[in-house]
Design an enzyme around this catalytic site. Structure first.
Site, PDB file in Angstrom:
ATOM      1  N   ARG A  95       0.806  -1.211   0.000  1.00 38.47           N
ATOM      2  CA  ARG A  95       0.000   0.000   0.000  1.00 38.47           C
ATOM      3  C   ARG A  95       0.845   1.269   0.000  1.00 38.47           C
ATOM      4  NH1 ARG A  95      -4.230   0.390   2.993  1.00 38.47           N
ATOM      5  NH2 ARG A  95      -3.910   2.591   3.348  1.00 38.47           N
ATOM      6  N   CYS A 119      -6.819  -3.185   4.657  1.00 43.51           N
ATOM      7  CA  CYS A 119      -5.787  -4.213   4.761  1.00 43.51           C
ATOM      8  C   CYS A 119      -6.021  -4.982   6.052  1.00 43.51           C
ATOM      9  CB  CYS A 119      -4.396  -3.600   4.737  1.00 43.51           C
ATOM     10  SG  CYS A 119      -3.953  -2.829   6.274  1.00 43.51           S
ATOM     11  N   PRO A 125      -7.824   4.632   5.332  1.00 43.48           N
ATOM     12  CA  PRO A 125      -8.153   5.510   4.200  1.00 43.48           C
ATOM     13  C   PRO A 125      -6.978   6.410   3.814  1.00 43.48           C
ATOM     14  CG  PRO A 125      -9.216   6.286   6.213  1.00 43.48           C
ATOM     15  CD  PRO A 125      -8.473   5.029   6.584  1.00 43.48           C
ATOM     16  N   ASP A 127      -7.733   9.697   2.703  1.00 43.13           N
ATOM     17  CA  ASP A 127      -8.373  11.011   2.533  1.00 43.13           C
ATOM     18  C   ASP A 127      -7.435  12.167   2.876  1.00 43.13           C
ATOM     19  OD1 ASP A 127      -8.818   9.724   5.173  1.00 43.13           O
ATOM     20  OD2 ASP A 127      -9.606  11.697   5.714  1.00 43.13           O
ATOM     21  N   GLN A 128      -6.586  11.974   3.873  1.00 48.36           N
ATOM     22  CA  GLN A 128      -5.690  13.068   4.289  1.00 48.36           C
ATOM     23  C   GLN A 128      -4.629  13.346   3.228  1.00 48.36           C
ATOM     24  OE1 GLN A 128      -6.115  14.786   7.403  1.00 48.36           O
ATOM     25  NE2 GLN A 128      -8.039  13.679   7.107  1.00 48.36           N
ATOM     26  N   ASP A 316       3.873  -0.431  15.640  1.00 47.61           N
ATOM     27  CA  ASP A 316       4.603  -1.514  14.957  1.00 47.61           C
ATOM     28  C   ASP A 316       5.368  -2.414  15.928  1.00 47.61           C
ATOM     29  OD1 ASP A 316       3.634  -0.632  12.567  1.00 47.61           O
ATOM     30  OD2 ASP A 316       5.445   0.440  11.970  1.00 47.61           O
ATOM     31  N   ARG A 408       8.569  -9.190   3.798  1.00 46.42           N
ATOM     32  CA  ARG A 408       8.319  -7.792   3.452  1.00 46.42           C
ATOM     33  C   ARG A 408       9.091  -6.851   4.364  1.00 46.42           C
ATOM     34  NH1 ARG A 408       2.992  -6.381   4.580  1.00 46.42           N
ATOM     35  NH2 ARG A 408       3.875  -4.409   3.979  1.00 46.42           N
TER      36      ARG A 408
HETATM   37  N1  EPU Z   1      -5.538   7.709   8.428  1.00 44.14           N
HETATM   38  C1  EPU Z   1      -6.699   8.255   7.935  1.00 44.14           C
HETATM   39  N2  EPU Z   1      -6.666   8.924   6.742  1.00 44.14           N
HETATM   40  C2  EPU Z   1      -5.530   9.047   6.019  1.00 44.14           C
HETATM   41  C3  EPU Z   1      -4.334   8.486   6.528  1.00 44.14           C
HETATM   42  C4  EPU Z   1      -4.367   7.828   7.730  1.00 44.14           C
HETATM   43  O1  EPU Z   1      -7.756   8.148   8.558  1.00 44.14           O
HETATM   44  O2  EPU Z   1      -5.559   9.664   4.939  1.00 44.14           O
HETATM   45  C5  EPU Z   1      -5.543   7.012   9.726  1.00 44.14           C
HETATM   46  C6  EPU Z   1      -5.182   5.508   9.596  1.00 44.14           C
HETATM   47  O3  EPU Z   1      -6.326   4.750   9.246  1.00 44.14           O
HETATM   48  C7  EPU Z   1      -4.641   5.205  10.965  1.00 44.14           C
HETATM   49  C8  EPU Z   1      -3.937   6.510  11.347  1.00 44.14           C
HETATM   50  O4  EPU Z   1      -4.481   7.526  10.502  1.00 44.14           O
HETATM   51  O5  EPU Z   1      -5.694   4.972  11.849  1.00 44.14           O
HETATM   52  C9  EPU Z   1      -2.429   6.491  11.200  1.00 44.14           C
HETATM   53  O6  EPU Z   1      -2.066   5.858   9.989  1.00 44.14           O
HETATM   54  P1  EPU Z   1      -0.811   6.302   9.125  1.00 44.14           P
HETATM   55  O7  EPU Z   1      -1.305   7.028   7.925  1.00 44.14           O
HETATM   56  O8  EPU Z   1       0.161   7.021   9.987  1.00 44.14           O
HETATM   57  O9  EPU Z   1      -0.217   4.909   8.670  1.00 44.14           O
HETATM   58  P2  EPU Z   1       0.526   4.639   7.319  1.00 44.14           P
HETATM   59  O10 EPU Z   1       1.232   5.851   6.893  1.00 44.14           O
HETATM   60  O11 EPU Z   1      -0.390   3.984   6.361  1.00 44.14           O
HETATM   61  C10 EPU Z   1       2.820   3.923   8.351  1.00 44.14           C
HETATM   62  C11 EPU Z   1       3.715   2.706   8.324  1.00 44.14           C
HETATM   63  C12 EPU Z   1       3.062   1.603   9.127  1.00 44.14           C
HETATM   64  C13 EPU Z   1       2.869   2.096  10.559  1.00 44.14           C
HETATM   65  C14 EPU Z   1       2.034   3.387  10.561  1.00 44.14           C
HETATM   66  C15 EPU Z   1       1.880   4.011  11.941  1.00 44.14           C
HETATM   67  C16 EPU Z   1       4.853   2.929   6.218  1.00 44.14           C
HETATM   68  C17 EPU Z   1       5.079   2.438   4.835  1.00 44.14           C
HETATM   69  N3  EPU Z   1       3.922   2.308   6.943  1.00 44.14           N
HETATM   70  O12 EPU Z   1       1.592   3.537   7.761  1.00 44.14           O
HETATM   71  O13 EPU Z   1       3.984   0.501   9.131  1.00 44.14           O
HETATM   72  O14 EPU Z   1       2.197   1.127  11.320  1.00 44.14           O
HETATM   73  O15 EPU Z   1       2.653   4.364   9.700  1.00 44.14           O
HETATM   74  O16 EPU Z   1       3.107   4.275  12.494  1.00 44.14           O
HETATM   75  O17 EPU Z   1       5.527   3.853   6.666  1.00 44.14           O
HETATM   76  C18 EPU Z   1       4.610  -1.754   9.330  1.00 44.14           C
HETATM   77  O18 EPU Z   1       5.776  -1.394   9.057  1.00 44.14           O
HETATM   78  O19 EPU Z   1       4.344  -2.920   9.733  1.00 44.14           O
HETATM   79  C19 EPU Z   1       3.521  -0.802   9.183  1.00 44.14           C
HETATM   80  C20 EPU Z   1       2.241  -1.157   9.146  1.00 44.14           C
END
Ligand code: EPU
Length: 452
Positions: A95, A119, A125, A127-128, A316, A408
């Protein structure tokens, strides 16, 4: 498909080295799209997600070469972009491909990226990401499972995220560096991987301030050029933490080298509170200690945790902490505040004898004196890591199926654990292991969908 066969119940001893950080490598690889030319990155971990990122860049028209050797060097040529698209067959496996949106819009003025969907760990989402990019002047249309973005003129803007999002902050930051004027991004995520991305962008000529705090200010520049020196990706705090927990859960003594300890405070504090002796050596050139020594000889004490955005306890590490606390002398409360569905490991840890009661976003872990080996499998990366840890501590043989997720995110996992003295082997799924393990589990839902 392979499985991992772990004969557990032995303390681990020795020294293991931390690899480059997956969650820093992915945005940095994709950020090379912002500057036409040849890029050299060092400390790039050998992971499926890195290969997928290189495939994505290849599809876009940017070839890469992975060079053998200790530095884990990757060369990329982003001189030309042939297609501004991240297709479904790559996004569904990783993703983080959604990170192509900001750089493609900034460089090409258009992008077509498959929507990642939910996932195994939650709805997640984007959206942000879209709202932040809209603030900079982008327009989006959703159709056929794809988000199609265009922008005529990227303009600096002020934008406040509703919640700190790691990849959301990265996406908007990557577009803002090439916008016309100043952008002020509020309520951004403060994770160290974002700090590393900002440092990389700066090495290509970007003007960024405030990374690592709540507000990032970007003074857009007309163009970026590849960094003059090879850029070294930071080490992986989650991988380092996982090996420390391996020492703790087995009652051993491990040293983890190249650990980014400045960003590991909450985990190190929790390990110390759980009864582990912890010390660090350093500092290195960055002023950061890089070697962490952990020893546990006494009881494992229960330590409650709530996951939180950085600098809180990382989501994590939640699954790995749960595995550790399943052997603590008492009851631990674990609260997951980032993802709504990140307790998929509970049922599998229970197969090894853990006593865990999930209740909404909390789980009560009643420590048991010992775990017993069984056949298990997991539906996401960190859940898989928690099962490896539990298997290392469990008496008897644990077979962990579906290694796809571990590949991964953990470079050379088997070899690194073997260096610590673990009896761990990777074998094809159909190899029968004696003594016979527990019966196969029921198939888990959503198993093959990408997390991370
Ligand atoms: N969220 C929204 N809208 C958005 C973006 C996020 O509602 O547009 C919510 C998410 O659903 C969640 C929260 O905001 O509830 C935080 O999510 P975040 O966007 O920070 O997660 P991410 O960027 O998708 C990254 C890491 C994850 C890690 C999270 C939190 C990468 C590639 N992935 O995911 O890593 O868990 O930040 O720290 O950087 C992992 O390595 O196993 C992994 C899942």
């Amino acid at each position: 498909m392979d499985k991992l066969v772990i004969r557990g119940g032995h303390p681990l001893h020795g020294t293991v080295s931390t690899s480059g950080a997956k969650n820093a490598a992915l945005p940095i690889l994709i950020a090379t799209l912002l500057a036409p030319g040849e890029h050299v990155l060092d400390n790039v971990p050998e992971l499926v997600d890195v290969s997928l990122s290189l495939s994505l860049l290849g599809r876009i028209g940017c070839p890469s070469l992975v060079l053998d050797g200790d530095s884990a060097r990757v060369r990329l040529d982003t001189t030309r972009i042939a297609f501004s698209e991240a297709p479904y067959d790559i996004v569904r496996k990783m993703r983080a491909s959604v990170l192509a949106l900001g750089p493609l819009l900034a460089r090409q003025g258009r992008a077509r990226v498959s929507l990642p969907g939910g996932c195994a760990i939650g709805v997640r989402p984007v959206d942000q990401h879209l709202r932040g990019l809209e603030a900079l002047g982008c327009h989006f249309e959703l159709s056929g499972g794809y988000v199609k973005g265009v922008v005529e003129h990227l303009r600096g803007a002020e934008f406040r995220f509703d919640m700190p999002t790691v990849t959301g902050t990265e996406n908007v930051l990557m577009a803002a560096v090439l916008a016309d004027g100043v952008s002020v991004l509020h309520n951004v995520a403060k994770e160290p991987e974002i700090v590393d991305l900002a440092r990389f962008l700066r090495s290509m000529g970007a003007r960024i301030q405030g990374e690592g705090s709540d507000t990032i200010t970007v003074d857009g520049v007309p163009a970026l050029r590849p960094s003059r020196q090879p850029y070294r990706i930071m080490s992986d705090r989650i991988e380092a933490g996982t090996y420390l927990v391996a020492g703790a859960i087995t009652g051993g003594a491990v040293t983890v080298e190249h650990a980014p300890v400045a960003s590991m405070g909450p985990l190190l504090a929790a390990l110390a509170a759980a009864g582990c002796e912890i010390s660090t050596d350093g500092p290195d050139a960055d002023g950061d200690a890089t070697r962490v020594h952990l020893r546990r000889s006494g009881r494992l004490l229960p330590v409650d945790i709530d996951t939180a955005p950085h600098p809180g306890f990382p989501t994590d590490m939640q699954a790995q902490w749960m595995a550790l606390m399943s052997l603590a002398d008492g009851t631990t409360r674990i609260r997951e505040t980032i993802f709504e569905n990140r307790f998929m490991h509970v049922a599998e840890l229970s197969r090894l004898g853990a006593r865990i009661q999930p209740d909404g976003n909390q789980a009560l872990v009643q420590g048991v004196p010992r775990l017993e080996g069984a056949t298990v499998m997991a539906t996401d990366l960190r859940a898989s890591a928690s099962l490896v840890l539990a298997g290392l501590a469990a008496h008897g043989t644990t077979e962990l199926l579906r290694l796809y997720h571990l590949d991964r995110g953990y470079e050379h996992l088997c070899q690194k654990l073997a260096v610590l003295g673990a009896d761990v082997h990777r074998v094809p799924d159909d190899v029968r292991v004696m003594p016979a393990a527990a019966p196969a589990p029921a198939p888990a839902a959503a198993a093959d969908r990408a997390a991370g």
